[in-house]
Write an enzyme that holds these catalytic residues in place. Sequence first.
Site, short mmCIF file in Angstrom:
data_model
loop_
_atom_site.label_atom_id
_atom_site.label_comp_id
_atom_site.label_asym_id
_atom_site.label_seq_id
_atom_site.Cartn_x
_atom_site.Cartn_y
_atom_site.Cartn_z
N GLN A 33 -12.98 75.69 66.18
CA GLN A 33 -12.41 75.29 67.21
C GLN A 33 -11.87 76.20 68.59
O GLN A 33 -11.17 76.43 69.15
CB GLN A 33 -10.56 75.00 66.54
CG GLN A 33 -9.88 76.23 66.00
CD GLN A 33 -9.02 75.23 64.89
OE1 GLN A 33 -9.61 74.52 63.83
NE2 GLN A 33 -8.04 75.36 65.60
N GLY A 35 7.51 79.68 60.46
CA GLY A 35 6.70 78.14 61.52
C GLY A 35 6.90 77.71 60.21
O GLY A 35 6.60 77.37 59.64
N HIS A 36 4.92 78.58 59.26
CA HIS A 36 4.62 77.35 58.48
C HIS A 36 5.22 77.73 57.42
O HIS A 36 4.76 76.48 56.65
CB HIS A 36 3.60 78.80 58.27
CG HIS A 36 2.63 79.51 59.00
ND1 HIS A 36 2.33 80.59 59.52
CD2 HIS A 36 1.77 78.44 59.94
CE1 HIS A 36 1.28 80.84 60.67
NE2 HIS A 36 0.96 79.35 60.70
N LYS A 90 5.29 72.71 67.13
CA LYS A 90 4.98 74.28 68.18
C LYS A 90 3.70 73.44 68.34
O LYS A 90 3.18 73.84 70.05
CB LYS A 90 5.11 75.49 67.52
CG LYS A 90 3.94 76.62 67.59
CD LYS A 90 4.44 77.62 68.82
CE LYS A 90 3.61 77.82 69.23
NZ LYS A 90 2.60 78.61 68.98
N TYR A 112 -1.80 84.26 58.31
CA TYR A 112 -1.09 84.45 58.94
C TYR A 112 0.40 84.28 59.06
O TYR A 112 1.24 84.26 59.91
CB TYR A 112 -1.34 86.15 60.21
CG TYR A 112 -0.92 87.14 60.64
CD1 TYR A 112 -1.44 88.14 60.03
CD2 TYR A 112 0.42 87.82 61.42
CE1 TYR A 112 -1.01 89.63 60.53
CE2 TYR A 112 0.73 89.08 61.88
CZ TYR A 112 -0.42 89.96 61.16
OH TYR A 112 0.58 90.72 61.21
P1 AMP Z 1 -1.10 77.65 62.83
O1 AMP Z 1 -1.57 78.82 61.66
O2 AMP Z 1 -0.83 78.50 63.70
O3 AMP Z 1 -2.67 77.18 62.82
O4 AMP Z 1 -0.34 76.61 62.92
C1 AMP Z 1 -0.57 76.06 61.19
C2 AMP Z 1 0.56 75.15 61.35
O5 AMP Z 1 2.02 75.36 61.13
C3 AMP Z 1 0.90 73.94 62.26
O6 AMP Z 1 1.30 72.80 62.30
C4 AMP Z 1 1.54 74.67 63.63
O7 AMP Z 1 1.97 73.73 64.52
C5 AMP Z 1 2.77 74.91 62.35
N1 AMP Z 1 3.48 76.18 62.77
C6 AMP Z 1 3.25 77.22 63.80
N2 AMP Z 1 3.72 77.87 63.93
C7 AMP Z 1 5.14 77.67 63.90
C8 AMP Z 1 6.38 77.34 64.09
N3 AMP Z 1 7.06 78.62 64.65
N4 AMP Z 1 7.21 76.42 64.00
C9 AMP Z 1 6.61 75.40 63.14
N5 AMP Z 1 5.79 75.24 62.69
C10 AMP Z 1 5.02 76.05 63.42
#
Ligand code: AMP
Length: 281
Positions: free
Chosen positions: A61, A36-37, A149, A32
């Site tokens: 998790q 950020g990603h 984050k 999704y």
């Molecule tokens: P997730 O899909 O939420 O597990 O996030 C995957 C990666 O993207 C992890 O390393 C998160 O810390 C990073 N991430 C999620 N949200 C952000 C954001 N707003 N800014 C920077 N990195 C992010």
Amino acid sequence: MIVVETVENLRALLNEKRSEGNKIGFVPTMGYLHEGHLSLIDKARNQTDVVVLSIFVNPLQFGPNEDFDRYPRNFDQDKILAENAGVDILFYPSVKEMYPAKMAMKVIVTEGADVLCGKSRPSHFDGVATVVLKLFQMVSPHTVYFGMKDAQQVAIIEKLIRDFNLSIDLVRCPTLREEDGLAKSSRNVNLSKEEREEAPAIYKSLQQAVSFIDEGEKNPTKIKNTVVDYLKQHTTGHIDYVEILSYPDLQPINQIELEVIIAIALQYTKARLIDNVVINL
Ligand code: AMP
């Protein structure tokens, strides 16, 4: 961009890339995708030759009453975003591919997992460390990219790399935010309109805390209380925690000094939001 769904195909492809002398960068995610990603992918693109992105919502998790089923998913959209961002290999395994047999063991995180999110999500970080170790074994990356984050996750994965002597560099990436300051998150779509409108208060409360520290305040309890008061006044979310700890060791502190994290988790109706700032004095 090549989409790969099996570990065998991933290994074969990456062995070839590695033998050609390419440096492998890896960005693990739960999909999704948002900016950020994409900022992590961008960094990997700039620093390495072959960028691997994984999309896997890891059941290990999530606790029994958490949002595994509700976690937003949109693979078709993710595929387009990943390709446009310059991902070379998109690893998209099924749960069966990642866990073909009942696991006979797991990584147990013994430090830094009993505070912040680990306190309210017991065994969450065991699940994170276990899947990240598996993914690292599958990809064998030179460099991995994680977002601040999830600062507690960064602290724990850095120790996973240290404690198991993994030959991997971790790059800490800054949090990307919406214009109003709300940290970008896949879970933001699960906020109601009213919740979305008030959610920027989370970051505002953190900024206020940073100003107090800039003005010379050294007492963590005082700072924490002002953050809690601000959140109570400006949001309807349930405060899961507001904590100030040393970073990256995540220990309680009596005084603001060296590197500290101020971290918040706020539970809304259908989304639990986290945010933090890390301050280095
Ligand atoms: P997730 O899909 O939420 O597990 O996030 C995957 C990666 O993207 C992890 O390393 C998160 O810390 C990073 N991430 C999620 N949200 C952000 C954001 N707003 N800014 C920077 N990195 C992010």
